[in-house]
Design a protein around this motif. Structure first.
Motif, PDB file in Angstrom:
ATOM      1  N   HIS A 123       0.863  -1.187   0.000  1.00 24.02           N
ATOM      2  CA  HIS A 123       0.000   0.000   0.000  1.00 24.02           C
ATOM      3  C   HIS A 123       0.897   1.233   0.000  1.00 24.02           C
ATOM      4  N   VAL A 124       1.029   1.847  -1.179  1.00 21.81           N
ATOM      5  CA  VAL A 124       1.903   3.013  -1.333  1.00 21.81           C
ATOM      6  C   VAL A 124       1.083   4.272  -1.082  1.00 21.81           C
ATOM      7  N   VAL A 125       1.486   5.050  -0.091  1.00 21.29           N
ATOM      8  CA  VAL A 125       0.731   6.255   0.272  1.00 21.29           C
ATOM      9  C   VAL A 125       1.562   7.476  -0.113  1.00 21.29           C
ATOM     10  N   SER A 126       0.994   8.326  -0.967  1.00 23.38           N
ATOM     11  CA  SER A 126       1.680   9.563  -1.353  1.00 23.38           C
ATOM     12  C   SER A 126       1.461  10.594  -0.262  1.00 23.38           C
ATOM     13  N   VAL A 127       2.535  10.954   0.413  1.00 25.35           N
ATOM     14  CA  VAL A 127       2.456  11.919   1.516  1.00 25.35           C
ATOM     15  C   VAL A 127       3.034  13.247   1.019  1.00 25.35           C
ATOM     16  N   SER A 128       2.271  14.330   1.252  1.00 25.88           N
ATOM     17  CA  SER A 128       2.752  15.633   0.791  1.00 25.88           C
ATOM     18  C   SER A 128       3.101  16.559   1.947  1.00 25.88           C
ATOM     19  N   GLY A 129       2.728  16.143   3.152  1.00 26.59           N
ATOM     20  CA  GLY A 129       2.882  17.048   4.296  1.00 26.59           C
ATOM     21  C   GLY A 129       1.595  17.803   4.574  1.00 26.59           C
ATOM     22  N   GLY A 130       0.581  17.587   3.738  1.00 25.00           N
ATOM     23  CA  GLY A 130      -0.717  18.240   3.917  1.00 25.00           C
ATOM     24  C   GLY A 130      -1.657  17.364   4.736  1.00 25.00           C
ATOM     25  N   PRO A 150       2.155  22.934  10.641  1.00 21.55           N
ATOM     26  CA  PRO A 150       2.054  24.311  11.161  1.00 21.55           C
ATOM     27  C   PRO A 150       1.779  25.355  10.075  1.00 21.55           C
ATOM     28  N   LEU A 151       2.017  25.013   8.819  1.00 22.05           N
ATOM     29  CA  LEU A 151       1.748  25.995   7.750  1.00 22.05           C
ATOM     30  C   LEU A 151       0.259  26.360   7.689  1.00 22.05           C
ATOM     31  N   TYR A 152      -0.615  25.416   8.110  1.00 21.76           N
ATOM     32  CA  TYR A 152      -2.053  25.725   8.102  1.00 21.76           C
ATOM     33  C   TYR A 152      -2.395  26.819   9.104  1.00 21.76           C
ATOM     34  N   LEU A 153      -1.568  26.955  10.125  1.00 22.81           N
ATOM     35  CA  LEU A 153      -1.818  27.974  11.145  1.00 22.81           C
ATOM     36  C   LEU A 153      -1.248  29.323  10.737  1.00 22.81           C
ATOM     37  N   GLN A 154      -0.565  29.345   9.586  1.00 23.19           N
ATOM     38  CA  GLN A 154       0.117  30.577   9.183  1.00 23.19           C
ATOM     39  C   GLN A 154      -0.361  31.079   7.820  1.00 23.19           C
ATOM     40  N   GLY A 155      -1.632  30.863   7.534  1.00 21.99           N
ATOM     41  CA  GLY A 155      -2.215  31.483   6.347  1.00 21.99           C
ATOM     42  C   GLY A 155      -2.232  30.620   5.102  1.00 21.99           C
ATOM     43  N   CYS A 156      -1.646  29.417   5.157  1.00 18.99           N
ATOM     44  CA  CYS A 156      -1.639  28.580   3.949  1.00 18.99           C
ATOM     45  C   CYS A 156      -2.925  27.756   3.898  1.00 18.99           C
ATOM     46  N   SER A 157      -3.610  27.793   2.773  1.00 19.82           N
ATOM     47  CA  SER A 157      -4.821  26.989   2.637  1.00 19.82           C
ATOM     48  C   SER A 157      -4.464  25.587   2.162  1.00 19.82           C
ATOM     49  N   ARG A 158      -3.234  25.427   1.637  1.00 20.74           N
ATOM     50  CA  ARG A 158      -2.795  24.122   1.169  1.00 20.74           C
ATOM     51  C   ARG A 158      -1.306  24.019   1.377  1.00 20.74           C
ATOM     52  N   VAL A 159      -0.825  22.787   1.453  1.00 19.41           N
ATOM     53  CA  VAL A 159       0.616  22.578   1.626  1.00 19.41           C
ATOM     54  C   VAL A 159       1.161  22.018   0.333  1.00 19.41           C
ATOM     55  N   PHE A 164       7.234  10.465  -0.533  1.00 16.68           N
ATOM     56  CA  PHE A 164       7.104  11.922  -0.614  1.00 16.68           C
ATOM     57  C   PHE A 164       7.862  12.386  -1.850  1.00 16.68           C
ATOM     58  N   CYS A 165       7.160  13.020  -2.786  1.00 17.69           N
ATOM     59  CA  CYS A 165       7.815  13.533  -3.995  1.00 17.69           C
ATOM     60  C   CYS A 165       8.293  14.950  -3.700  1.00 17.69           C
ATOM     61  N   ASP A 166       9.592  15.092  -3.568  1.00 17.45           N
ATOM     62  CA  ASP A 166      10.190  16.373  -3.171  1.00 17.45           C
ATOM     63  C   ASP A 166      10.396  17.230  -4.419  1.00 17.45           C
ATOM     64  N   THR A 167       9.655  18.337  -4.497  1.00 14.36           N
ATOM     65  CA  THR A 167       9.786  19.194  -5.684  1.00 14.36           C
ATOM     66  C   THR A 167      11.023  20.090  -5.609  1.00 14.36           C
ATOM     67  N   GLY A 168      11.546  20.296  -4.391  1.00 14.10           N
ATOM     68  CA  GLY A 168      12.658  21.241  -4.239  1.00 14.10           C
ATOM     69  C   GLY A 168      12.162  22.669  -4.074  1.00 14.10           C
ATOM     70  N   ASN A 169      10.836  22.854  -4.154  1.00 10.10           N
ATOM     71  CA  ASN A 169      10.249  24.182  -3.970  1.00 10.10           C
ATOM     72  C   ASN A 169       9.337  24.133  -2.742  1.00 10.10           C
ATOM     73  N   GLU A 170       9.810  23.459  -1.706  1.00  7.94           N
ATOM     74  CA  GLU A 170       8.984  23.243  -0.506  1.00  7.94           C
ATOM     75  C   GLU A 170       9.417  24.198   0.593  1.00  7.94           C
ATOM     76  N   HIS A 171       8.486  24.455   1.481  1.00  6.40           N
ATOM     77  CA  HIS A 171       8.826  25.205   2.692  1.00  6.40           C
ATOM     78  C   HIS A 171       9.554  24.251   3.647  1.00  6.40           C
ATOM     79  N   GLU A 172      10.512  24.789   4.412  1.00  5.63           N
ATOM     80  CA  GLU A 172      11.272  23.932   5.335  1.00  5.63           C
ATOM     81  C   GLU A 172      10.352  23.262   6.361  1.00  5.63           C
ATOM     82  N   ALA A 173       9.172  23.891   6.640  1.00  7.14           N
ATOM     83  CA  ALA A 173       8.228  23.299   7.596  1.00  7.14           C
ATOM     84  C   ALA A 173       7.710  21.947   7.089  1.00  7.14           C
ATOM     85  N   VAL A 174       7.692  21.762   5.774  1.00  7.84           N
ATOM     86  CA  VAL A 174       7.223  20.483   5.226  1.00  7.84           C
ATOM     87  C   VAL A 174       8.208  19.372   5.588  1.00  7.84           C
ATOM     88  N   TYR A 175       9.516  19.654   5.427  1.00  2.82           N
ATOM     89  CA  TYR A 175      10.517  18.633   5.771  1.00  2.82           C
ATOM     90  C   TYR A 175      10.462  18.328   7.276  1.00  2.82           C
TER      91      TYR A 175
END
Ligand code: SF4
Length: 362
Positions: free
Chosen positions: A4-11, A253-262, A34-45
């Motif tokens: 069972h492969v689960v795609s995790v985005s941090g969201g 924590p990004l949800y608490l700081q104005g992000c509607s999506r991660v 986790f597919c790392d785009t390289g354009n992520e916020h450090e909070a995701v890692y």
């Protein structure tokens, strides 16, 4: 073995999906990726590390590589020998609407031999003319030098993708999702199938997220020994947060700081309010995008490229760059009334205050 492969985005959705998979199957059957785009916020890692520790799992990091594509593009640019401009052409008609024949320098009508319905016939070549201003197809030597100097893999998937394509993705050409997320995930899962496993791909998709997902199926076969399972299709965002809370898992924590999506920081689909939040809270990410715009601009034929560039009608790329570079977009995000007036209240956002789009701050 069924994996069972689960795609995790941090969201939130993928976290709830991971929790469901772990509650139903043994840990050695659940493979979080986790597919790392390289354009992520450090909070995701940091959040991924938190999930690994809290759930006692290992999340496989997948990063796309564009080294081969960049090498091929360097070769293409260096060898480009096309003519300076290409024009669409139209047949010249006489006053009666008939094609005017083409003549050579001596005034003779030019003919050509063609095969029509199996028969060889000689026909008159019509005279044509250029239409419009044409388009520049050739790399000038200046543009070649500039691009070849910059065009090397950086190891950052998002930036390398843009360097290879010579542009940023856009709403109309959203190749980032395909190249940075879908392909690495599918290749990983095909590798498992090649090893003899059956793969169930768990995806945290909800139907109420967007019209594009309104008809998402809960379960479907997507290939030989490959299935997609979307356990959250009928869930609401509130149910997802509740499920995570009941399992004792904190939201990103990004949800608490104005992000509607991660996701990417910022995403090419970023809204005005979210861009304003990003610039207020994480100006370093705006600076990073500004540097990327300069690099991608140098690697492309035009010499300019912007990340958020949909909908500008100017023909001059320099004008587009001046209006749509990331700093200009941030200034626009601070305005109201169609971008004409500064919203003075917007500048009063307290960067440390909670601004959850989901009312998580109570
Ligand atoms: S659509 Fe947005 S979040 Fe998805 S890969 Fe592209 S920029 Fe990143």
């Amino acid at each position: 073995m069924i994996l069972h492969v689960v795609s995790v985005s941090g969201g939130k959705d993928s976290t709830a999906t991971l929790l469901l998979a772990l509650s139903r199957f043994r840990r050695d059957r659940v493979v979080p990726i986790f597919c790392d785009t390289g354009n992520e916020h450090e909070a995701v890692y940091e959040y991924l590390a938190y999930l690994e520790q809290a759930l006692d799992i290992q999340i496989h990091r997948l990063r796309a590589s564009f080294d081969d594509e960049i090498a091929a593009k360097r070769m293409f640019i260096a060898r480009d020998r096309r003519v300076g401009r290409q024009y669409p052409r139209a047949v010249v008609l006489d006053s009666a609407g008939n094609p005017v024949p083409k003549r050579d320098s001596r005034g003779n009508i030019v003919t050509r031999t063609v095969v029509r319905r199996g028969q060889t016939v000689v026909e008159v070549v019509p005279k044509t003319r250029k239409v419009g201003g044409g388009r520049k197809v050739r790399w000038t030597n200046t543009a070649k030098r500039r691009a070849l100097e910059i065009l090397h893999p950086t190891g950052n998937p998002y930036l390398d993708l843009c360097l290879w394509k010579g542009r940023f993705p856009s709403r109309k050409a959203q190749f980032c999702t395909e190249e940075l997320k879908t392909k690495p995930a599918v290749l990983f899962q095909l590798g498992l199938v090649d090893q003899g496993h059956t793969v169930v791909s768990w995806q945290g998709v909800r139907r109420d997220e967007s019209p594009a997902r309104a008809n998402a199926l809960k379960f479907e076969c997507i290939g030989p020994r490959m299935f997609a399972f979307r356990p959250l299709v009928e869930w609401s965002a509130a149910q997802v947060f509740d499920h995570c809370a009941q399992a004792g898992i904190q939201p990103n924590p990004l949800y608490l700081q104005g992000c509607s999506r991660v996701g990417c920081m910022p995403c090419i689909n970023v809204g005005k309010d979210e861009l304003r939040q990003i610039s207020a809270r994480w100006p370093e990410h705006v600076e990073r995008i500004a540097q990327w715009e300069l690099l991608v601009g140098q690697a492309c034929k035009r010499g300019f490229s912007t990340m958020l560039s949909d909908g500008h009608e100017a023909a001059d790329r320099r004008e587009i760059f001046a209006d749509l570079n990331i700093y200009a977009r941030v200034e626009w995000a601070k305005t109201s009334r169609g971008g004409k007036q500064y919203d003075l209240l917007a500048d009063l956002i307290e960067p440390t205050a909670c601004a959850s789009s989901y009312g998580l701050c109570g």
